[in-house]
Motif scaffolding. Structure first.
Motif, PDB file in Angstrom:
ATOM      1  N   PRO A 210       0.820  -1.212   0.000  1.00 13.20           N
ATOM      2  CA  PRO A 210       0.000   0.000   0.000  1.00 13.20           C
ATOM      3  C   PRO A 210       0.853   1.260   0.000  1.00 13.20           C
ATOM      4  N   SER A 211       0.228   2.380  -0.298  1.00 14.29           N
ATOM      5  CA  SER A 211       0.967   3.639  -0.380  1.00 14.29           C
ATOM      6  C   SER A 211       1.605   4.005   0.959  1.00 14.29           C
ATOM      7  N   ASP A 212       0.961   3.666   2.057  1.00 20.83           N
ATOM      8  CA  ASP A 212       1.547   3.847   3.379  1.00 20.83           C
ATOM      9  C   ASP A 212       2.238   2.536   3.748  1.00 20.83           C
ATOM     10  N   ILE A 213       3.564   2.516   3.645  1.00 25.37           N
ATOM     11  CA  ILE A 213       4.289   1.258   3.827  1.00 25.37           C
ATOM     12  C   ILE A 213       4.199   0.738   5.256  1.00 25.37           C
ATOM     13  N   LEU A 214       3.822   1.585   6.195  1.00 21.98           N
ATOM     14  CA  LEU A 214       3.649   1.101   7.564  1.00 21.98           C
ATOM     15  C   LEU A 214       2.492   0.108   7.647  1.00 21.98           C
ATOM     16  N   LEU A 215       1.552   0.199   6.703  1.00 23.74           N
ATOM     17  CA  LEU A 215       0.345  -0.619   6.741  1.00 23.74           C
ATOM     18  C   LEU A 215       0.404  -1.777   5.756  1.00 23.74           C
ATOM     19  N   ALA A 216       1.619  -2.244   5.449  1.00 25.25           N
ATOM     20  CA  ALA A 216       1.792  -3.320   4.469  1.00 25.25           C
ATOM     21  C   ALA A 216       1.663  -4.707   5.089  1.00 25.25           C
ATOM     22  N   ARG A 217       1.293  -4.775   6.345  1.00 21.50           N
ATOM     23  CA  ARG A 217       1.130  -6.060   7.026  1.00 21.50           C
ATOM     24  C   ARG A 217      -0.271  -6.616   6.759  1.00 21.50           C
ATOM     25  N   GLY A 218      -0.360  -7.929   6.685  1.00 21.17           N
ATOM     26  CA  GLY A 218      -1.654  -8.572   6.496  1.00 21.17           C
ATOM     27  C   GLY A 218      -1.808  -9.777   7.393  1.00 21.17           C
ATOM     28  N   MET A 219      -3.027 -10.273   7.461  1.00 22.23           N
ATOM     29  CA  MET A 219      -3.290 -11.508   8.198  1.00 22.23           C
ATOM     30  C   MET A 219      -2.538 -12.647   7.536  1.00 22.23           C
ATOM     31  N   MET A 220      -2.053 -13.569   8.337  1.00 19.84           N
ATOM     32  CA  MET A 220      -1.324 -14.712   7.809  1.00 19.84           C
ATOM     33  C   MET A 220      -2.162 -15.414   6.744  1.00 19.84           C
ATOM     34  N   GLY A 221      -1.542 -15.666   5.594  1.00 17.17           N
ATOM     35  CA  GLY A 221      -2.241 -16.291   4.481  1.00 17.17           C
ATOM     36  C   GLY A 221      -2.724 -15.317   3.438  1.00 17.17           C
ATOM     37  N   ASP A 222      -2.664 -14.005   3.727  1.00 19.29           N
ATOM     38  CA  ASP A 222      -3.140 -13.000   2.775  1.00 19.29           C
ATOM     39  C   ASP A 222      -2.019 -12.385   1.954  1.00 19.29           C
ATOM     40  N   GLY A 223      -0.783 -12.820   2.178  1.00 16.80           N
ATOM     41  CA  GLY A 223       0.347 -12.246   1.467  1.00 16.80           C
ATOM     42  C   GLY A 223       1.284 -13.305   0.933  1.00 16.80           C
ATOM     43  N   VAL A 224       2.578 -12.994   0.928  1.00 14.79           N
ATOM     44  CA  VAL A 224       3.554 -13.804   0.193  1.00 14.79           C
ATOM     45  C   VAL A 224       4.455 -14.663   1.080  1.00 14.79           C
ATOM     46  N   ILE A 225       4.327 -14.598   2.389  1.00 17.33           N
ATOM     47  CA  ILE A 225       5.268 -15.279   3.276  1.00 17.33           C
ATOM     48  C   ILE A 225       4.936 -16.762   3.410  1.00 17.33           C
ATOM     49  N   ASP A 226       5.973 -17.579   3.346  1.00 15.94           N
ATOM     50  CA  ASP A 226       5.881 -19.009   3.668  1.00 15.94           C
ATOM     51  C   ASP A 226       6.242 -19.161   5.142  1.00 15.94           C
ATOM     52  N   PHE A 227       5.257 -19.392   5.993  1.00 13.15           N
ATOM     53  CA  PHE A 227       5.474 -19.390   7.439  1.00 13.15           C
ATOM     54  C   PHE A 227       6.109 -20.675   7.957  1.00 13.15           C
ATOM     55  N   ALA A 228       5.909 -21.780   7.248  1.00 17.23           N
ATOM     56  CA  ALA A 228       6.347 -23.068   7.778  1.00 17.23           C
ATOM     57  C   ALA A 228       7.847 -23.121   8.068  1.00 17.23           C
ATOM     58  N   PRO A 229       8.732 -22.749   7.127  1.00 18.54           N
ATOM     59  CA  PRO A 229      10.159 -22.859   7.441  1.00 18.54           C
ATOM     60  C   PRO A 229      10.608 -21.904   8.531  1.00 18.54           C
ATOM     61  N   LEU A 230      10.014 -20.721   8.605  1.00 13.11           N
ATOM     62  CA  LEU A 230      10.379 -19.770   9.646  1.00 13.11           C
ATOM     63  C   LEU A 230       9.957 -20.289  11.018  1.00 13.11           C
ATOM     64  N   THR A 231       8.730 -20.791  11.104  1.00 11.24           N
ATOM     65  CA  THR A 231       8.239 -21.302  12.380  1.00 11.24           C
ATOM     66  C   THR A 231       9.024 -22.530  12.814  1.00 11.24           C
ATOM     67  N   GLU A 232       9.327 -23.405  11.873  1.00 12.05           N
ATOM     68  CA  GLU A 232      10.101 -24.592  12.214  1.00 12.05           C
ATOM     69  C   GLU A 232      11.497 -24.204  12.699  1.00 12.05           C
ATOM     70  N   ALA A 233      12.099 -23.204  12.065  1.00 13.83           N
ATOM     71  CA  ALA A 233      13.424 -22.759  12.486  1.00 13.83           C
ATOM     72  C   ALA A 233      13.387 -22.179  13.898  1.00 13.83           C
ATOM     73  N   VAL A 234      12.333 -21.412  14.205  1.00 11.02           N
ATOM     74  CA  VAL A 234      12.199 -20.835  15.545  1.00 11.02           C
ATOM     75  C   VAL A 234      12.017 -21.936  16.579  1.00 11.02           C
ATOM     76  N   ARG A 235      11.191 -22.924  16.257  1.00 11.68           N
ATOM     77  CA  ARG A 235      11.021 -24.059  17.169  1.00 11.68           C
ATOM     78  C   ARG A 235      12.345 -24.800  17.369  1.00 11.68           C
ATOM     79  N   ALA A 236      13.031 -25.072  16.253  1.00 11.14           N
ATOM     80  CA  ALA A 236      14.284 -25.828  16.330  1.00 11.14           C
ATOM     81  C   ALA A 236      15.341 -25.080  17.123  1.00 11.14           C
ATOM     82  N   ALA A 237      15.256 -23.753  17.141  1.00 13.79           N
ATOM     83  CA  ALA A 237      16.199 -22.945  17.916  1.00 13.79           C
ATOM     84  C   ALA A 237      15.918 -23.015  19.410  1.00 13.79           C
ATOM     85  N   GLY A 238      14.785 -23.604  19.785  1.00 19.02           N
ATOM     86  CA  GLY A 238      14.467 -23.791  21.194  1.00 19.02           C
ATOM     87  C   GLY A 238      13.443 -22.826  21.752  1.00 19.02           C
TER      88      GLY A 238
END
Length: 274
Positions: A210-238
Motif C-alpha cells: 500500500p501507499s503507506d508502507i507502515l500498513l503493508a502487514r496482512g493476516m497470515m495467508g493474505d500475502g507472500v510469506i511461507d510461514f512453515a520454514p520460519l516457524t520450524e526454524a524458531v522451534r528448532a532454535a528452542g
C-alpha cells in the motif's frame, strides 16, 4: 507455542476491550503498547491482567536511540515492563538522526554507521538497568524500507551482532516474519539466535504494497510469506514462548475486532500452530 494478540492488531480496542477479547476468544497472552497502557492507567492495567489470567508477551516499545532524550524514556519503559511482568520490552532502535517517521527531511545526518554505533552505546547504558529490574530487552530488526526513519537494524544478523556482548537473558532479539522473511540468511541466523529469541511475531507481507508502507502487514495467508520454514526454524532454535500476531492494516482496523480475532485464531491454527 501459545497465540498472543498484539494490541495493535485490533487497534480500536482499549486495553480493557483487548483483554476481554482475548479471554472470550481463548487467547492466553497479549502484547501491549505503552501509550495505550498509559491511557488506561498502568496500575489499572496490572490489576486487569492479573484478574484475567493473561500473560504479557511483550511491551512495545522502547528504543529510538538516535533521537533526543532516549535514555529517560527507555528507563521509564523498562520500569513499565517490569511492573507488567512482560516477557520482553521490544526495542526499535531508530533511524538516521533527525529523520522522523512520516516527517519531512530537514537537518539530519546521513551517517548510517554512526547511527548504528549509537544503538550499541545505548545498550551498554540500558542493559545493566534492565538486568536489575528483571526485564529482557528485545532488539527488533525492521525491513530495510524502514531504515531511514525507524530502524537502522535491518537484518537478524545485525541485531544478533548488537546483542552479542550482553547476557542473552538480558538482551535478546525479535523474529518478526514481516521484517525478516526476505533475508536469504534468516534461517541460519534464527539457528544462531537460539536462546536469544525473546519474541516471535507473525503477520504476512502484502503485495502490492500500500501507499503507506507502515500498513503493508496482512493476516497470515493474505500475502507472500511461507510461514512453515520460519516457524520450524524458531522451534528448532528452542523458542517456546508466545507467538504474537502484530498487524498494522487499515482494512483490519476498520473491521469488527471480534471478526479479526476469529480470523486470527483460525489462521494461527492452520498456518503457524500446525
Amino acid at each position: 507455542m501459545r497465540l498472543s494478540l498484539n494490541q495493535w492488531t485490533t487497534r480500536s480496542w482499549t486495553v480493557a476491550e483487548a483483554v476481554d477479547g482475548c479471554v472470550r476468544h481463548g487467547v492466553e497472552a497479549i502484547g501491549l503498547w505503552r501509550q495505550d497502557v498509559a491511557a488506561y492507567g498502568l496500575d489499572k492495567t496490572i490489576a486487569l491482567i492479573d484478574e484475567s489470567g493473561l500473560s504479557v508477551s511483550s511491551l512495545c516499545r522502547g528504543g529510538f536511540f538516535t533521537g533526543p532524550d532516549w535514555e529517560a524514556d527507555n528507563r521509564a519503559a523498562i520500569d513499565e515492563a517490569a511492573a507488567l511482568s512482560a516477557d520482553c520490552l521490544v526495542l526499535v532502535v531508530g533511524g538516521l538522526p533527525g529523520v522522523t517517521p512520516g516527517g519531512p527531511l530537514g537537518g539530519f545526518s546521513r551517517d548510517l554507521a554512526d547511527a548504528r554505533r549509537r544503538g550499541a552505546d545505548a545498550l551498554a547504558v540500558l542493559a545493566p538497568y534492565a538486568r536489575d529490574k528483571g526485564v529482557r530487552l528485545a532488539l527488533e530488526p525492521l525491513h530495510p524500507m524502514y531504515c531511514a526513519d525507524r530502524a537502522v537494524l535491518s537484518t537478524l544478523k545485525q541485531a544478533l551482532d548488537l546483542a552479542e556482548p550482553h547476557d542473552p537473558a538480558v538482551v535478546g532479539v525479535v523474529v518478526d516474519t514481516f521484517h525478516v522473511w526476505w533475508d536469504p540468511e534468516v534461517l541460519d541466523q534464527i539457528a544462531r539466535a537460539g536462546e536469544r529469541i525473546a519474541s516471535y511475531q507473525v503477520c504476512d507481507f502484502l503485495h502490492p504494497v500500500p501507499s503507506d508502507i507502515l500498513l503493508a502487514r496482512g493476516m497470515m495467508g493474505d500475502g507472500v510469506i511461507d510461514f512453515a520454514p520460519l516457524t520450524e526454524a524458531v522451534r528448532a532454535a528452542g523458542y517456546r514462548g508466545d507467538v504474537e500476531v502484530e498487524i498494522f492494516n487499515a482494512d483490519l482496523w476498520a473491521a469488527a475486532p471480534d471478526s479479526v480475532m476469529s480470523l486470527m485464531v483460525d489462521r494461527f491454527a492452520g498456518l503457524i500452530a500446525g
